[in-house]
Write an enzyme that holds these catalytic residues in place. Structure first.
Site, PDB file in Angstrom:
ATOM      1  N   GLY A 142       0.826  -1.199   0.000  1.00  0.00           N
ATOM      2  CA  GLY A 142       0.000   0.000   0.000  1.00  0.00           C
ATOM      3  C   GLY A 142       0.861   1.250   0.000  1.00  0.00           C
ATOM      4  O   GLY A 142       2.005   1.220   0.462  1.00  0.00           O
ATOM      5  N   CYS A 176       6.055  -0.181   7.023  1.00  0.00           N
ATOM      6  CA  CYS A 176       5.707   1.007   6.242  1.00  0.00           C
ATOM      7  C   CYS A 176       6.873   1.366   5.335  1.00  0.00           C
ATOM      8  O   CYS A 176       8.027   1.329   5.767  1.00  0.00           O
ATOM      9  CB  CYS A 176       5.419   2.162   7.207  1.00  0.00           C
ATOM     10  SG  CYS A 176       4.980   3.699   6.378  1.00  0.00           S
ATOM     11  N   LEU A 177       6.567   1.725   4.091  1.00  0.00           N
ATOM     12  CA  LEU A 177       7.630   2.085   3.145  1.00  0.00           C
ATOM     13  C   LEU A 177       8.371   3.348   3.580  1.00  0.00           C
ATOM     14  O   LEU A 177       9.488   3.580   3.148  1.00  0.00           O
ATOM     15  CB  LEU A 177       7.045   2.269   1.735  1.00  0.00           C
ATOM     16  CG  LEU A 177       6.500   0.992   1.083  1.00  0.00           C
ATOM     17  CD1 LEU A 177       5.875   1.314  -0.268  1.00  0.00           C
ATOM     18  CD2 LEU A 177       7.600  -0.061   0.931  1.00  0.00           C
ATOM     19  N   HIS A 191      -4.173   1.718   7.842  1.00  0.00           N
ATOM     20  CA  HIS A 191      -2.792   2.226   7.901  1.00  0.00           C
ATOM     21  C   HIS A 191      -2.608   3.371   6.887  1.00  0.00           C
ATOM     22  O   HIS A 191      -2.062   4.424   7.224  1.00  0.00           O
ATOM     23  CB  HIS A 191      -1.833   1.059   7.612  1.00  0.00           C
ATOM     24  CG  HIS A 191      -0.387   1.442   7.501  1.00  0.00           C
ATOM     25  ND1 HIS A 191       0.573   0.977   8.379  1.00  0.00           N
ATOM     26  CD2 HIS A 191       0.276   2.220   6.602  1.00  0.00           C
ATOM     27  CE1 HIS A 191       1.745   1.479   8.022  1.00  0.00           C
ATOM     28  NE2 HIS A 191       1.603   2.229   6.940  1.00  0.00           N
ATOM     29  N   GLU A 192      -3.077   3.152   5.657  1.00  0.00           N
ATOM     30  CA  GLU A 192      -2.898   4.175   4.607  1.00  0.00           C
ATOM     31  C   GLU A 192      -3.753   5.407   4.891  1.00  0.00           C
ATOM     32  O   GLU A 192      -3.327   6.541   4.633  1.00  0.00           O
ATOM     33  CB  GLU A 192      -3.246   3.614   3.221  1.00  0.00           C
ATOM     34  CG  GLU A 192      -2.435   2.404   2.778  1.00  0.00           C
ATOM     35  CD  GLU A 192      -0.932   2.555   2.926  1.00  0.00           C
ATOM     36  OE1 GLU A 192      -0.427   3.684   2.902  1.00  0.00           O
ATOM     37  OE2 GLU A 192      -0.260   1.521   3.083  1.00  0.00           O
ATOM     38  N   HIS A 211      -2.049   7.754   7.119  1.00  0.00           N
ATOM     39  CA  HIS A 211      -1.073   8.609   6.427  1.00  0.00           C
ATOM     40  C   HIS A 211      -1.734   9.898   5.938  1.00  0.00           C
ATOM     41  O   HIS A 211      -1.146  10.972   6.000  1.00  0.00           O
ATOM     42  CB  HIS A 211      -0.483   7.884   5.210  1.00  0.00           C
ATOM     43  CG  HIS A 211       0.667   6.973   5.531  1.00  0.00           C
ATOM     44  ND1 HIS A 211       1.817   7.423   6.130  1.00  0.00           N
ATOM     45  CD2 HIS A 211       0.850   5.644   5.314  1.00  0.00           C
ATOM     46  CE1 HIS A 211       2.663   6.406   6.274  1.00  0.00           C
ATOM     47  NE2 HIS A 211       2.097   5.303   5.785  1.00  0.00           N
TER      48      HIS A 211
HETATM   49 NI    NI Z   1       2.855   3.334   5.642  1.00  0.00          NI
END
Ligand code: NI
Length: 180
Positions: free
Chosen positions: A46, A92-93, A134-135, A138
């Site tokens: 994601g 998380c990226l 989660h997204e 953000h």
């Molecule tokens: Ni993330």
């Protein structure tokens, strides 16, 4: 194909609150395609627009093993969340290499728009439910490490600051090298 730069925690731009998408135009389509490319390349399941420094309410997700089912959520809203909760190890990226348990509602109903602006609603459980929540965090300027204890979060922050400095130094050396 264009890969976008993913902001790394604790970059303050990760804490900006995203604005609703109002134009469903070619520019939006390009952004979605670039975000999908960036997510698949990373690789991740994601990516929120906030993570590529675009502060619009847009999220791309693909939780399949085969990476052939892109889901796009524009202006997403959670319309229902189960009382039942579950703890999932999240990553998380924007915080590479860090995984930790976060408790969230097990199931959620989400209302969102697609790339054409058409509304849809779906109910998610398991990984999709975790990923959507989660997204969507953000988009509100929240990174998952903020759910962890201050001790853990500070350790992660210190490690990331050190790593980020190394990356910046390398980029600067490379840029300087090109001038000779
Ligand atoms: Ni993330």
């Amino acid at each position: 194909m264009a890969l976008l730069n993913i902001l790394r925690y604790p970059d303050p731009r990760l804490h900006k609150v995203a604005a609703p998408v109002t134009e469903f135009d070619a520019g939006l389509r390009t952004l979605i395609a670039d975000m999908a490319d960036t997510m698949y390349d990373a690789p991740g399941v994601g990516l929120a627009a906030s993570q590529v420094d675009v502060h619009k309410q847009l999220v791309v997700i693909d939780i399949t093993e085969t990476k052939d089912h892109l889901q796009v959520f524009i202006n997403p809203q959670i319309t229902w969340a189960s009382e039942e909760k579950q703890v999932y190890d999240e990553g998380c990226l924007s915080v590479p290499g860090v995984y930790d348990g976060v408790e969230r509602p097990s199931r959620v109903k989400v209302k969102a728009q697609d790339a054409d602006g058409k509304f849809f609603e779906l109910e998610a459980d398991g990984l999709l439910s975790v990923c959507i929540q989660h997204e969507m965090d953000h988009l509100q300027g929240k990174v998952f490490v903020e759910y962890l204890s201050p001790l853990k979060r500070n350790r992660i922050k210190a490690r990331m600051v050190k790593e980020n400095r190394g990356i910046e130094r390398e980029a600067a050396l490379k840029a300087a090298g090109r001038r000779y």
